[in-house]
Design a protein around this motif. Structure first.
Motif, PDB file in Angstrom:
ATOM      1  N   LYS A 141     -13.945  -3.567 -14.106  1.00  0.00           N
ATOM      2  CA  LYS A 141     -14.400  -4.084 -12.815  1.00  0.00           C
ATOM      3  C   LYS A 141     -15.161  -3.022 -12.037  1.00  0.00           C
ATOM      4  O   LYS A 141     -16.216  -3.290 -11.445  1.00  0.00           O
ATOM      5  N   GLU A 142     -14.648  -1.803 -12.049  1.00  0.00           N
ATOM      6  CA  GLU A 142     -15.292  -0.715 -11.317  1.00  0.00           C
ATOM      7  C   GLU A 142     -16.614  -0.328 -11.974  1.00  0.00           C
ATOM      8  O   GLU A 142     -17.617  -0.069 -11.295  1.00  0.00           O
ATOM      9  N   LEU A 143     -16.619  -0.302 -13.299  1.00  0.00           N
ATOM     10  CA  LEU A 143     -17.843   0.032 -14.023  1.00  0.00           C
ATOM     11  C   LEU A 143     -18.954  -0.965 -13.710  1.00  0.00           C
ATOM     12  O   LEU A 143     -20.106  -0.583 -13.437  1.00  0.00           O
ATOM     13  N   LEU A 144     -18.631  -2.248 -13.730  1.00  0.00           N
ATOM     14  CA  LEU A 144     -19.641  -3.267 -13.457  1.00  0.00           C
ATOM     15  C   LEU A 144     -20.137  -3.180 -12.021  1.00  0.00           C
ATOM     16  O   LEU A 144     -21.312  -3.444 -11.740  1.00  0.00           O
ATOM     17  N   GLN A 145     -19.260  -2.787 -11.114  1.00  0.00           N
ATOM     18  CA  GLN A 145     -19.682  -2.613  -9.723  1.00  0.00           C
ATOM     19  C   GLN A 145     -20.694  -1.469  -9.608  1.00  0.00           C
ATOM     20  O   GLN A 145     -21.694  -1.579  -8.883  1.00  0.00           O
ATOM     21  N   PHE A 146     -20.455  -0.376 -10.332  1.00  0.00           N
ATOM     22  CA  PHE A 146     -21.419   0.724 -10.337  1.00  0.00           C
ATOM     23  C   PHE A 146     -22.763   0.261 -10.905  1.00  0.00           C
ATOM     24  O   PHE A 146     -23.828   0.635 -10.394  1.00  0.00           O
ATOM     25  N   LEU A 147     -22.720  -0.543 -11.953  1.00  0.00           N
ATOM     26  CA  LEU A 147     -23.971  -1.043 -12.521  1.00  0.00           C
ATOM     27  C   LEU A 147     -24.724  -1.906 -11.516  1.00  0.00           C
ATOM     28  O   LEU A 147     -25.949  -1.819 -11.396  1.00  0.00           O
TER      29      LEU A 147
END
Length: 750
Positions: A280-286
């Protein structure tokens, strides 16, 4: 229990994946985790299980129950033991090996050969890396692997070509299935940046395990000349050091990068995140990224999951020209740069930062082009490969998605449901229609009957209010003794004024009949509070006093649906007469148009075709006159013959329809047709008890779940919406009212 002992046996057929698996931090494991979740969500007939590859002999007690057994990479006996145990399990029907040379023991991963040689179950292998110009020994290992499996999956066309040209492997065995991506709504990045405290920053990012092959130093060396022109730029280097690198050399590479950052005076422009980010956090950074940088130094790098994720998030990409990037990163979505060239990075970054419109357009192209790569679509393609080697596997037994009203509610405001959406966001520009609000009323009626959730009564009241508002001008005319040809005005602008031009220039029979039918349905909805049922009944009676003679075939059919709703619960001479008049009208149309090769009511098949047959079947169900049954059944069977093949349902395309004696249109397939056919087949099965119609009903519904010409999901389970149609090469990604409500009605009919 030994780590190589298979456990947790189940009665369902099992597809067993041999792979690394979380919590082990490995890209192959993440891939397998996401793929198996998607397969399990789509298919109820089988389940996926895992044989987890371990680096060492230590048994991990952190694996989920999905893991049947573990294999220690360096221990040959584990490979042999697990193969024998899988052979002994009758419920194991297929093995899927997720292959990367570094995760299997022996030189070139040769221990996997021992596993496959002992295996008596059919196996498929997915090559995550395919190297060109192999050495003799490398070539021999790959050929032996491919000889021991039924099929081969690769993720790019280039990988398939290499296997054929450099390894001499038959193309008949090779299937190309793209790397999967997670669904994300398209965003301009403003909200994710705010959440990550990156507002007012221009964000570059690279993510993934850190190692010297990443080439991040060349991006850092490019930044001094970029930040001179873009002082708010920040470059995010996201990801932990690769576990193997960390074991062998520690954080030396990261420390070198950090020294370079400080030497170049970039401390406020480069930020490192030294951890393995949750998804979830990774996709938010993307989503917060303005330009993604893919930095691989390996020209033969076959597949980069990080590149796929970035494109799937709708981010423009600047990438080195490695194998997959040359196939995926076209001018429409980004730019390719030379390896080890800070100057090339600088030029490419500046070109995109100086033209925001171009940058955003490239990101949108990336988003639209990658919709076929979302995990459910990849799972569908995998299953289509599997079934080629398991002919007894029935892909029609799909798991029905949970019923969600989230997107219906998102499209609705206090006045009604808006007609259109831009992707998943309501588009108020084109206002509201009676057609859509009538459909929405029926959908929520069905939902309430099933769940008795009083929270949806507000929606029912909203759609009733809308229909009452849409009837007001003509009701006032009727009460004043003035003539009017309609009860409802169909088109209402976003400012709640009537679109007089469209309402006066178009035939509104379908909308009026649909609105009356929805009121009839609501007036008899089981369990609905009396005050709402009475409101619907009163408005229905006012409506049929104004308009009750429909000439359009579909309008007549919609009107019959409403009449049958009421007459199946109460006797009414006037409504019975109206039912007979309109049913006979359909019989008359059939008599004028049909011949031995064309069992239909008109000289063409257009939209919502099955409602015509359904209207006669409903009439028969009510009064048992066989003439309605005979024509209802014969026309439905004719329609089935035109819209089914052995594999799937194919509704008539709205791009040109199907004229008698002509060629049928296959594309611009619409959800409304599919939902109508689901409902009609349900009624046919209810009357006939013929099991083939029940099976067809589910086959039609599977159109929403990927059994269609594109092999892609049409229902969006994340939003609860439904895409607006299927074209020849793409899906219309807008999730408007008609498609979303049609899906809900179809789902609630099962």
């Amino acid at each position: 229990m030994k780590k190589s002992q298979v456990h947790n046996q189940r009665s369902k057929p099992l597809v067993v994946f041999v792979s690394t698996f979380p919590p082990r931090q490995c890209g192959i494991g993440t891939y397998t985790h996401d793929l198996t979740i998607a397969i399990d969500e789509l298919h109820s007939q089988l389940e996926s299980r895992i044989i987890a590859m371990n680096v060492e002999e230590l048994v991990s007690d952190r694996y989920p129950r999905k893991v049947l057994a573990q294999i220690s990479e360096p221990k040959l006996a584990d490979y042999q033991d697990v193969a024998r145990q899988l052979n002994a399990l009758p419920q194991v029907v297929l093995i899927s090996v997720q292959h990367e040379f570094g995760i299997f023991g022996g030189e070139y991963g040769i221990y996997l050969l021992h596993f496959l040689e002992l295996l008596t179950k059919p196996a498929i292998i997915t090559f995550h890396t395919v190297l060109p110009s192999p050495s003799k020994q490398f070539l021999e290992v790959v050929r032996r692997l491919t000889n021991l499996v039924k099929g081969i999956i690769v993720m790019t066309r280039r990988s398939a070509d290499i296997l054929k040209e450099d390894y001499g492997i038959s193309g008949d065995k090779i299937h190309t299935v793209p790397h999967g991506i997670h669904f994300l709504p398209y965003t301009d990045g403003v909200a994710p940046k705010k959440s990550l405290q990156l507002s007012n920053r221009f964000v570059l990012s690279t993510f993934g395990f850190l190692s010297r092959g990443k080439g991040i130093e060349y991006v850092i060396e490019a930044l001094p000349q970029v930040v001179q022109r873009l002082p708010n730029l920040i470059y995010l280097v996201i990801g932990a050091t690769h576990p193997t690198v960390l074991r062998d050399e520690g954080e030396e590479y990261r420390r070198m990068l950090m020294r370079k950052v400080y030497e170049l005076g970039l401390a406020s422009h480069v930020r490192f995140y030294n951890r393995y980010l949750p998804l979830k956090e990774l996709l938010q950074f993307l989503q917060a990224t303005d330009i993604y940088i893919a930095t691989s130094l390996n020209p033969d790098h076959a597949v980069s999951g990080t590149l796929c994720y970035a494109l799937g998030a709708g981010r423009p990409v600047i990438s080195t020209a490695f194998a997959q990037a040359k196939e995926y990163v076209t001018e429409e979505v980004g730019a390719l740069v030379d390896f080890r060239s800070p100057q090339a990075y600088a030029q490419a970054i500046l070109a995109l930062t100086q033209n925001n419109e171009l940058r955003l357009q490239k990101g949108k192209h990336a988003y639209f082009r990658t919709r076929s790569m979302i995990w459910p679509n990849v799972a569908i393609t995998y299953m289509r490969v599997f079934v080629q080697y398991l002919p007894g596997l029935n892909l029609e037994d799909k798991t029905l998605p949970p019923i969600k009203l989230a997107h219906l509610m998102h499209l609705s405001d206090s006045f009604g449901i808006l007609q259109f959406a831009n992707l998943a966001e309501p588009n108020p520009e084109f206002g509201y229609t009676v057609d859509d609000n009538a459909r929405a009323l029926v959908a929520v009626d069905l939902y309430f009957e099933r769940t008795r959730r009083r929270s949806v009564l507000r929606l029912i009241e909203t759609y009733l209010n809308f229909l009452q508002y849409a009837a007001r001008p003509n009701l006032e005319k009727a009460l004043a003794g003035k003539s009017t040809s309609r009860f409802f005005e169909n088109y209402i602008n976003s400012d709640r004024t009537f679109d007089t031009v469209r309402n006066d220039s178009e035939n509104l029979e379908d909308a009026n009949a649909r609105g009356l039918s929805a009121l009839a349905r609501t007036s008899v909805t089981v369990g609905l509070p009396f005050v709402l049922r009475k409101r619907a009944w009163d408005l229905y009676q006012q409506g049929i006093a104004v308009v009750n003679n429909f000439v359009s075939p579909r309008a007549a059919a919609f009107f019959i649906q409403g009449l049958v709703y009421i007459l199946s619960r109460r006797k009414d001479v006037q409504l019975s007469d109206l039912l007979r008049i309109h049913a006979e009208r359909l019989l008359g149309l059939y008599g004028q148009s049909h011949d031995t090769d064309w069992e239909w009511f008109e000289d063409q098949l257009t939209y919502s075709n099955s409602v015509l047959s359904e209207a006669l079947l409903l009439t028969y169900k009510l009064n048992k006159e066989t003439k309605y049954w005979d024509i209802g059944k014969s026309t439905l069977d004719f329609l089935i013959a035109q819209t089914f093949n052995d594999k799937m349902y194919m509704p008539i395309g709205q791009g040109g329809w199907y004229r008698k004696g002509g060629q049928r249109e296959h594309f611009d397939q619409q959800s409304e047709d599919t939902a109508a056919m689901v409902q009609t087949l349900k009624i046919m099965y209810t009357i006939s008890k013929d099991e083939k119609y029940r099976k067809m009903m589910h086959k039609v519904f599977n159109w929403f779940l990927g059994d269609n010409v594109l092999g892609q999901i049409v229902y969006e389970r994340n939003t609860g919406g439904c895409y607006d149609g299927i074209g020849k090469n793409y899906i219309n990604l807008n999730q408007g009212a008609e498609s979303t409500i049609s899906y809900l009605i179809a789902r609630l009919s099962l």
